[in-house]
Write an enzyme that holds these catalytic residues in place. Sequence first.
Site, PDB file in Angstrom:
ATOM      1  N   CYS A 173       0.838  -1.207   0.000  1.00  0.00           N
ATOM      2  CA  CYS A 173       0.000   0.000   0.000  1.00  0.00           C
ATOM      3  C   CYS A 173       0.868   1.250   0.000  1.00  0.00           C
ATOM      4  O   CYS A 173       1.387   1.651   1.043  1.00  0.00           O
ATOM      5  CB  CYS A 173      -0.930  -0.027   1.213  1.00  0.00           C
ATOM      6  SG  CYS A 173      -1.956   1.448   1.370  1.00  0.00           S
ATOM      7  N   CYS A 213      -0.420   4.107   2.168  1.00  0.00           N
ATOM      8  CA  CYS A 213      -0.210   3.886   3.608  1.00  0.00           C
ATOM      9  C   CYS A 213       1.245   4.131   3.994  1.00  0.00           C
ATOM     10  O   CYS A 213       1.536   4.746   5.006  1.00  0.00           O
ATOM     11  CB  CYS A 213      -0.563   2.450   3.996  1.00  0.00           C
ATOM     12  SG  CYS A 213      -2.149   1.897   3.385  1.00  0.00           S
ATOM     13  N   ASP A 214       2.161   3.609   3.216  1.00  0.00           N
ATOM     14  CA  ASP A 214       3.559   3.537   3.670  1.00  0.00           C
ATOM     15  C   ASP A 214       4.526   4.418   2.892  1.00  0.00           C
ATOM     16  O   ASP A 214       5.689   4.529   3.276  1.00  0.00           O
ATOM     17  CB  ASP A 214       4.042   2.074   3.595  1.00  0.00           C
ATOM     18  CG  ASP A 214       3.249   1.190   4.542  1.00  0.00           C
ATOM     19  OD1 ASP A 214       2.829   1.696   5.606  1.00  0.00           O
ATOM     20  OD2 ASP A 214       3.036   0.011   4.228  1.00  0.00           O
TER      21      ASP A 214
HETATM   22  C1  LIG Z   1       0.306  -3.972   5.931  1.00  0.00           C
HETATM   23  C2  LIG Z   1      -0.833  -2.995   5.739  1.00  0.00           C
HETATM   24  C3  LIG Z   1      -0.687  -1.692   6.172  1.00  0.00           C
HETATM   25  C4  LIG Z   1      -1.732  -0.795   6.007  1.00  0.00           C
HETATM   26  N1  LIG Z   1      -1.577   0.480   6.465  1.00  0.00           N
HETATM   27  C5  LIG Z   1      -2.593   1.360   6.377  1.00  0.00           C
HETATM   28  C6  LIG Z   1      -2.474   2.681   6.900  1.00  0.00           C
HETATM   29  O1  LIG Z   1      -1.416   3.055   7.417  1.00  0.00           O
HETATM   30  N2  LIG Z   1      -3.550   3.487   6.786  1.00  0.00           N
HETATM   31  C7  LIG Z   1      -4.721   3.095   6.204  1.00  0.00           C
HETATM   32  O2  LIG Z   1      -5.678   3.877   6.165  1.00  0.00           O
HETATM   33  N3  LIG Z   1      -4.861   1.856   5.690  1.00  0.00           N
HETATM   34  C8  LIG Z   1      -3.834   0.978   5.774  1.00  0.00           C
HETATM   35  N4  LIG Z   1      -3.959  -0.271   5.238  1.00  0.00           N
HETATM   36  C9  LIG Z   1      -5.214  -0.629   4.551  1.00  0.00           C
HETATM   37  C10 LIG Z   1      -6.278  -0.957   5.597  1.00  0.00           C
HETATM   38  O3  LIG Z   1      -5.778  -1.929   6.460  1.00  0.00           O
HETATM   39  C11 LIG Z   1      -7.553  -1.439   4.929  1.00  0.00           C
HETATM   40  O4  LIG Z   1      -8.009  -0.479   3.998  1.00  0.00           O
HETATM   41  C12 LIG Z   1      -8.648  -1.688   5.960  1.00  0.00           C
HETATM   42  O5  LIG Z   1      -8.191  -2.567   6.954  1.00  0.00           O
HETATM   43  C13 LIG Z   1      -9.893  -2.265   5.303  1.00  0.00           C
HETATM   44  O6  LIG Z   1     -10.805  -2.494   6.298  1.00  0.00           O
HETATM   45  P1  LIG Z   1     -12.015  -3.509   6.145  1.00  0.00           P
HETATM   46  O7  LIG Z   1     -12.808  -3.341   7.391  1.00  0.00           O
HETATM   47  O8  LIG Z   1     -12.681  -3.318   4.861  1.00  0.00           O
HETATM   48  O9  LIG Z   1     -11.391  -4.958   6.069  1.00  0.00           O
HETATM   49  P2  LIG Z   1     -10.125  -5.727   6.651  1.00  0.00           P
HETATM   50  O10 LIG Z   1      -9.275  -4.896   7.547  1.00  0.00           O
HETATM   51  O11 LIG Z   1      -9.519  -6.379   5.480  1.00  0.00           O
HETATM   52  O12 LIG Z   1     -10.811  -6.822   7.560  1.00  0.00           O
HETATM   53  C14 LIG Z   1     -11.584  -7.832   6.995  1.00  0.00           C
HETATM   54  C15 LIG Z   1     -12.182  -8.625   8.119  1.00  0.00           C
HETATM   55  O13 LIG Z   1     -13.095  -9.568   7.588  1.00  0.00           O
HETATM   56  C16 LIG Z   1     -12.909 -10.792   8.234  1.00  0.00           C
HETATM   57  N5  LIG Z   1     -13.413 -11.839   7.333  1.00  0.00           N
HETATM   58  C17 LIG Z   1     -13.032 -12.146   6.074  1.00  0.00           C
HETATM   59  N6  LIG Z   1     -13.752 -13.188   5.609  1.00  0.00           N
HETATM   60  C18 LIG Z   1     -14.612 -13.524   6.600  1.00  0.00           C
HETATM   61  C19 LIG Z   1     -15.611 -14.524   6.747  1.00  0.00           C
HETATM   62  N7  LIG Z   1     -15.885 -15.390   5.769  1.00  0.00           N
HETATM   63  N8  LIG Z   1     -16.292 -14.597   7.916  1.00  0.00           N
HETATM   64  C20 LIG Z   1     -16.045 -13.703   8.920  1.00  0.00           C
HETATM   65  N9  LIG Z   1     -15.128 -12.740   8.834  1.00  0.00           N
HETATM   66  C21 LIG Z   1     -14.408 -12.661   7.696  1.00  0.00           C
HETATM   67  C22 LIG Z   1     -11.428 -10.866   8.531  1.00  0.00           C
HETATM   68  O14 LIG Z   1     -11.163 -11.786   9.574  1.00  0.00           O
HETATM   69  C23 LIG Z   1     -11.172  -9.425   8.944  1.00  0.00           C
HETATM   70  O15 LIG Z   1     -11.479  -9.262  10.293  1.00  0.00           O
HETATM   71  C24 LIG Z   1      -2.938  -1.202   5.378  1.00  0.00           C
HETATM   72  C25 LIG Z   1      -3.074  -2.514   4.939  1.00  0.00           C
HETATM   73  C26 LIG Z   1      -2.036  -3.407   5.111  1.00  0.00           C
HETATM   74  C27 LIG Z   1      -2.198  -4.828   4.646  1.00  0.00           C
END
Ligand SMILES: Cc1cc2nc3c(=O)[nH]c(=O)nc-3n(C[C@H](O)[C@H](O)[C@H](O)COP(=O)(O)OP(=O)(O)OC[C@H]3O[C@@H](n4cnc5c(N)ncnc54)[C@H](O)[C@@H]3O)c2cc1C
Length: 317
Positions: free
Chosen positions: A139, A142-143
């Site tokens: 990302c 992000c980084d």
């Molecule tokens: C290494 C890294 C660093 C990042 N740094 C930043 C940053 O500094 N700033 C920023 O804004 N964004 C950052 N991001 C991006 C950010 O993490 C994502 O945009 C954000 O987490 C997305 O949130 P979400 O709630 O959509 O899903 P996610 O965080 O992807 O969470 C998905 C959830 O769904 C659950 N899940 C999936 N399938 C199922 C299922 N079948 N049943 C039940 N649960 C399920 C998983 O267990 C998880 O809890 C980073 C991402 C990464 C990988």
Amino acid sequence: MSDSINEKVRCLIIGSGPAGYTAAIYASRANLSPVLYEGIQPGGQLTTTTEVENFPGYPEGITGPELMEDLKQQALRFGADIRFGIATETDLSAAPYKITIDGEKVIEAETVIIATGATAKYLGIPDEHKYAGMGVSACATCDGFFYRKKVVAVVGGGDTACEEAIYLAGLAKQVYLIVRKPFLRASKVMQERVFNTPNIMVLFEHNTIGLFGENGVEGAHLVKRMGESDEEKVDIAIDGFFLAIGHKPNSDIFKPWIDTDEVGYIKTVPGTPRTKVPGVFAAGDVADPHYRQAITAAGTGCQAAIEAERYLSEIGK
Ligand SMILES: Cc1cc2nc3c(=O)[nH]c(=O)nc-3n(C[C@H](O)[C@H](O)[C@H](O)COP(=O)(O)OP(=O)(O)OC[C@H]3O[C@@H](n4cnc5c(N)ncnc54)[C@H](O)[C@@H]3O)c2cc1C
């Protein structure tokens, strides 16, 4: 799917990233008594990172795991029922919707908020894991800030890779764009922007086979024209290695019922988290091919909970 209905809920939230927990905060404060299943990665993607510097409200930054624990505690404070479990099957053919948890328990839900996120694709080389959080990132938004005036590489040849390379070129001293093919898959406009950016060097026909460095990434081992008679090993010195070869939205179990794009991102009514199934909403990265940020995920989680509340009141439940 098992025939026995074990539990009825008004609002089921699937996923515990910023979208899921934010939906849980809003849904509990709206008296929807939400049940949230955390999935295999409680806290979501941010639990795999160290510093998060761009989530509003934390002027000094915060670690990803701490941020996610704060969000979880906030949802618990208002009574959200947060459970460990994975949604393994769905039947969204008619309300109330049936969601199977861990292959056995069936939940009957009046509303469903899908917040299952998306997973970045990696090349599959062991060094990506070895240097995770130590120079490897998926990302740039992000980084990228951590690599100001440094040298970075971006892997990929599509629009996203070009976008990330251009973004990083505004921060870093030098950007290598490592492309497996002898051409870019990106649109013509993006290609031109890449070629017109003086500090981006495109390395066509290069494969990354490893990374090196003592306490973090210091370089990448590449092979030019891999497998050909004139194949050549090349090492480049870099401080950061950015993957931009795509994401996989975690939407498979919902696909029979809702629309997704060709990659698998859930299609919603523009500007809303509504899917084509009434009472089923999608929030966060699973429905967002463009921004994929914690704050945008939290924002759409909020929207989904508000929509769930309005839907329930409209149908009198
Ligand atoms: C290494 C890294 C660093 C990042 N740094 C930043 C940053 O500094 N700033 C920023 O804004 N964004 C950052 N991001 C991006 C950010 O993490 C994502 O945009 C954000 O987490 C997305 O949130 P979400 O709630 O959509 O899903 P996610 O965080 O992807 O969470 C998905 C959830 O769904 C659950 N899940 C999936 N399938 C199922 C299922 N079948 N049943 C039940 N649960 C399920 C998983 O267990 C998880 O809890 C980073 C991402 C990464 C990988």
